[in-house]
Design a protein around this motif. Structure first.
Motif, PDB file in Angstrom:
ATOM      1  N   ASN A  66      32.361-100.140 -10.160  1.00 50.57           N
ATOM      2  CA  ASN A  66      30.915 -99.985 -10.027  1.00 50.57           C
ATOM      3  C   ASN A  66      30.606 -99.013  -8.899  1.00 50.57           C
ATOM      4  O   ASN A  66      31.077 -99.177  -7.775  1.00 50.57           O
ATOM      5  CB  ASN A  66      30.252-101.330  -9.732  1.00 50.57           C
ATOM      6  CG  ASN A  66      28.745-101.208  -9.597  1.00 50.57           C
ATOM      7  OD1 ASN A  66      28.073-100.776 -10.522  1.00 50.57           O
ATOM      8  ND2 ASN A  66      28.213-101.589  -8.453  1.00 50.57           N
ATOM      9  N   GLU A  68      28.081 -97.713  -6.295  1.00 52.23           N
ATOM     10  CA  GLU A  68      26.853 -98.156  -5.659  1.00 52.23           C
ATOM     11  C   GLU A  68      25.987 -96.982  -5.235  1.00 52.23           C
ATOM     12  O   GLU A  68      26.447 -95.861  -5.091  1.00 52.23           O
ATOM     13  CB  GLU A  68      27.169 -99.010  -4.416  1.00 52.23           C
ATOM     14  CG  GLU A  68      28.017-100.244  -4.690  1.00 52.23           C
ATOM     15  CD  GLU A  68      29.498 -99.956  -4.561  1.00 52.23           C
ATOM     16  OE1 GLU A  68      29.846 -98.855  -4.087  1.00 52.23           O
ATOM     17  OE2 GLU A  68      30.304-100.824  -4.960  1.00 52.23           O
ATOM     18  N   LEU A 224      27.611-116.192  -8.650  1.00 53.51           N
ATOM     19  CA  LEU A 224      28.887-115.779  -8.061  1.00 53.51           C
ATOM     20  C   LEU A 224      29.674-116.963  -7.523  1.00 53.51           C
ATOM     21  O   LEU A 224      30.875-116.842  -7.268  1.00 53.51           O
ATOM     22  CB  LEU A 224      28.643-114.788  -6.918  1.00 53.51           C
ATOM     23  CG  LEU A 224      28.082-113.413  -7.304  1.00 53.51           C
ATOM     24  CD1 LEU A 224      27.840-112.585  -6.056  1.00 53.51           C
ATOM     25  CD2 LEU A 224      29.014-112.692  -8.250  1.00 53.51           C
ATOM     26  N   GLU A 229      33.618-117.777 -11.369  1.00 55.68           N
ATOM     27  CA  GLU A 229      33.618-116.605 -10.496  1.00 55.68           C
ATOM     28  C   GLU A 229      34.343-116.863  -9.179  1.00 55.68           C
ATOM     29  O   GLU A 229      34.430-115.985  -8.327  1.00 55.68           O
ATOM     30  CB  GLU A 229      32.165-116.199 -10.181  1.00 55.68           C
ATOM     31  CG  GLU A 229      31.320-115.892 -11.405  1.00 55.68           C
ATOM     32  CD  GLU A 229      31.750-114.605 -12.091  1.00 55.68           C
ATOM     33  OE1 GLU A 229      32.467-113.811 -11.447  1.00 55.68           O
ATOM     34  OE2 GLU A 229      31.376-114.405 -13.257  1.00 55.68           O
ATOM     35  N   GLN A 236      35.205-107.267  -5.135  1.00 58.47           N
ATOM     36  CA  GLN A 236      34.429-107.550  -6.343  1.00 58.47           C
ATOM     37  C   GLN A 236      33.094-108.213  -5.990  1.00 58.47           C
ATOM     38  O   GLN A 236      32.074-107.946  -6.625  1.00 58.47           O
ATOM     39  CB  GLN A 236      35.228-108.450  -7.276  1.00 58.47           C
ATOM     40  CG  GLN A 236      36.441-107.771  -7.907  1.00 58.47           C
ATOM     41  CD  GLN A 236      37.316-108.756  -8.655  1.00 58.47           C
ATOM     42  OE1 GLN A 236      37.865-109.687  -8.067  1.00 58.47           O
ATOM     43  NE2 GLN A 236      37.441-108.554  -9.954  1.00 58.47           N
ATOM     44  N   ILE A 237      33.108-109.065  -4.965  1.00 59.88           N
ATOM     45  CA  ILE A 237      31.859-109.694  -4.525  1.00 59.88           C
ATOM     46  C   ILE A 237      30.891-108.643  -4.005  1.00 59.88           C
ATOM     47  O   ILE A 237      29.700-108.657  -4.304  1.00 59.88           O
ATOM     48  CB  ILE A 237      32.144-110.760  -3.442  1.00 59.88           C
ATOM     49  CG1 ILE A 237      32.888-111.948  -4.054  1.00 59.88           C
ATOM     50  CG2 ILE A 237      30.854-111.212  -2.775  1.00 59.88           C
ATOM     51  CD1 ILE A 237      33.273-113.006  -3.047  1.00 59.88           C
ATOM     52  N   THR A 239      30.795-105.467  -4.790  1.00 65.06           N
ATOM     53  CA  THR A 239      30.311-104.713  -5.942  1.00 65.06           C
ATOM     54  C   THR A 239      29.246-105.494  -6.691  1.00 65.06           C
ATOM     55  O   THR A 239      28.214-104.948  -7.094  1.00 65.06           O
ATOM     56  CB  THR A 239      31.481-104.383  -6.889  1.00 65.06           C
ATOM     57  OG1 THR A 239      32.401-103.536  -6.200  1.00 65.06           O
ATOM     58  CG2 THR A 239      30.986-103.676  -8.135  1.00 65.06           C
ATOM     59  N   SER A 240      29.484-106.801  -6.863  1.00 62.36           N
ATOM     60  CA  SER A 240      28.518-107.637  -7.571  1.00 62.36           C
ATOM     61  C   SER A 240      27.203-107.718  -6.814  1.00 62.36           C
ATOM     62  O   SER A 240      26.125-107.723  -7.414  1.00 62.36           O
ATOM     63  CB  SER A 240      29.096-109.046  -7.761  1.00 62.36           C
ATOM     64  OG  SER A 240      30.256-109.011  -8.571  1.00 62.36           O
ATOM     65  N   LYS A 243      25.125-104.707  -7.498  1.00 57.31           N
ATOM     66  CA  LYS A 243      24.518-104.794  -8.831  1.00 57.31           C
ATOM     67  C   LYS A 243      23.319-105.736  -8.814  1.00 57.31           C
ATOM     68  O   LYS A 243      22.295-105.464  -9.435  1.00 57.31           O
ATOM     69  CB  LYS A 243      25.552-105.290  -9.842  1.00 57.31           C
ATOM     70  CG  LYS A 243      26.636-104.281 -10.191  1.00 57.31           C
ATOM     71  CD  LYS A 243      27.577-104.853 -11.242  1.00 57.31           C
ATOM     72  CE  LYS A 243      28.639-103.843 -11.656  1.00 57.31           C
ATOM     73  NZ  LYS A 243      29.579-104.407 -12.659  1.00 57.31           N
ATOM     74  N   ILE A 244      23.461-106.859  -8.095  1.00 60.72           N
ATOM     75  CA  ILE A 244      22.380-107.832  -8.008  1.00 60.72           C
ATOM     76  C   ILE A 244      21.158-107.215  -7.337  1.00 60.72           C
ATOM     77  O   ILE A 244      20.023-107.399  -7.790  1.00 60.72           O
ATOM     78  CB  ILE A 244      22.863-109.088  -7.243  1.00 60.72           C
ATOM     79  CG1 ILE A 244      23.815-109.902  -8.121  1.00 60.72           C
ATOM     80  CG2 ILE A 244      21.676-109.942  -6.795  1.00 60.72           C
ATOM     81  CD1 ILE A 244      24.506-111.035  -7.384  1.00 60.72           C
TER      82      ILE A 244
END
Length: 452
Positions: A66, A68, A224, A229, A236-237, A239-240, A243-244
């Motif tokens: 992802n 950002e 998450l 998860e 990964q957190i 990146t998430s 996205k959030i």
């Protein structure tokens, strides 16, 4: 990309590490992504000669990665995140418009470390009282401007409260601002709003956009922590979370067009704390307008935001979140249409919510202020002095920095005693039923005059 009147065969592309470069006379573009891209034969481009639209497909270095901040154009186009320099190294009045290598990392002692705390207790000293040359005072974003109002002296009082911006020292600005606020506090007006608060109660019960976005963000974050998860790693957190934030705090098409229209500048910041605190000031004023108009701007919105801001009205600067918030509280009880302590307290909570949402929410608010001011008779001057620069610089401030400001702001509590306007005594007078003295008629006439 929109590149009209070119020959597609003349286009040159360069992709290595995180850098993408495009050149086709007379166009040049360099983008710096958050992660690696590769040139492996999968890249392709398509050009529409009718529309001038060039679409380039760039392979990711890691499949599924992802990327950002693709909508933070200042960062994407080469300004380093958190790229403000320390006070030991540069003079604060320098603005770097370009560098030979804007992608090169700053020296270690010039970046705010991820775990470094913002020192709001930094030692303060009184301003030097040595006489200065007339017209040599500086103000505006990062003190970049002087003699800005020399050509509009006749309308200066319609723009700012500061009567002599090019002559008053920072200390004199502070002294005159405080005196001006005390002089303009209207006891009868405050008592009237305290006793007849039906419309203010409607404002207090209004649910702001930030409350809704926090609820949406928290619901996404909660996903998450589900068992499915639980095994994901820190990267990964992170990146998430990006996205959030993009999902919970969207930019409108109007916002994106405004970001594209901003010039590309790089600033040499000697001390970023006054700028961060000025953002608190601006966001408080913006939140007041949002709550009192229940989310719909009025013809008075630009005036309200500008009038409540001590940064805009007096070019004052502050040393702590508490200090700037106290100044905003006082102004909210002296100048706008609704003057009510509970309302100001609610606005402070809105400001805290806005900062808790981070950089995207703050930038979006700045872009909205920029649009409001651009259409205003007098407030458009503030776009040149402050708002445009804030829109550019805010994109380069690290997410971590805004988190730290939010944490400090959450600790701020303003009491009636701290405001120092004898609010308890005045409210007691109201409850005891002071006789009618024509105050309401006077206030109605004052509002009509200002609207005209």
């Amino acid at each position: 990309m929109y590149v009209k009147y070119i020959k597609a065969s003349d286009c040159d592309f360069y992709m290595m590490d995180k850098d993408f470069k495009f050149y086709c006379r007379p166009y040049f573009l360099r983008l710096t992504f958050s992660h690696e891209i590769i040139d492996d034969g999968r890249e392709k481009a398509a050009y529409n000669a009718d529309s001038g639209e060039l679409v380039v497909h760039i392979p990711k270095g890691t499949k599924g990665q992802n990327f950002e901040n693709l909508d933070m154009l200042a960062t994407l186009m080469g300004l380093p995140e958190g790229g403000s320099m320390s006070e030991q190294s540069v003079h604060p009045l320098i603005q770097a418009l370009s560098t030979q290598d804007p992608n090169a990392p700053l020296p270690e002692n010039m970046e705010l470390a991820e775990d470094e705390e913002i020192d709001w207790s930094y030692p303060q000293t009184l301003q030097d009282e040595t006489p200065i040359i007339a017209g040599s005072q500086r103000y505006g974003f990062n003190n970049l401007y002087s003699n800005f109002f020399s050509h509009i002296q006749s309308e200066l009082s319609d723009v700012i409260d500061n009567p002599a911006p090019d002559h008053l020292s920072p200390q004199e600005r502070r002294q005159k601002r405080i005196l001006h606020e005390v002089e303009h506090f209207d006891e009868d007006y405050y008592i009237s709003d305290y006793m007849m608060d039906e419309e203010i109660q409607e404002c207090l019960h209004f649910k702001t956009v930030w409350e809704k976005e926090i609820a949406q963000r928290d619901a996404l974050v909660a996903q998450l922590t589900t068992p499915a998860e639980a095994s994901i790693g820190p990267d990964q957190i992170k990146t998430s979370m990006h996205k959030i934030e993009e999902q919970a705090i969207p930019f409108s098409q109007e916002d994106m067009e405004a970001l594209v229209a901003l010039p590309l500048k790089e600033y040499v910041i000697a001390d970023e704390r006054p700028l961060l605190l000025a953002l608190v000031d601006l966001m408080f004023a913006y939140c007041y307008n949002h709550r009192t108009t229940t989310g719909d701007h009025t013809v008075e919105s630009a005036w309200t935001i500008a009038k409540l801001s001590p940064t805009l009205q007096w070019f004052d600067s502050f040393s702590s979140p508490y200090e700037v918030t106290l100044a905003c509280f006082k102004r909210s009880l002296c100048f706008p249409l609704w003057r009510h302590f509970a309302l100001s307290t609610a606005v402070l909570e809105d400001t805290k919510r806005l900062f808790s949402l981070g950089k995207r929410a703050i930038l979006r608010a700045l872009l909205d202020i920029h649009r409001l001011f651009a259409d205003a008779d007098h407030q458009h001057y503030f776009n040149g002095l402050f708002i445009e620069d804030f829109c550019i610089w805010t994109q380069t401030v690290s997410r971590k920095t805004f988190q730290k400001v939010s944490q400090e702001l959450n600790k701020v509590v303003i009491t009636k005693e701290a405001v120092d306007l004898s609010l308890d005594d005045r409210e007691q007078l109201g409850r005891e039923g002071c006789p009618y003295d024509g105050t309401q008629d006077a206030m109605d006439q004052d509002n009509e005059d200002r609207m005209v």
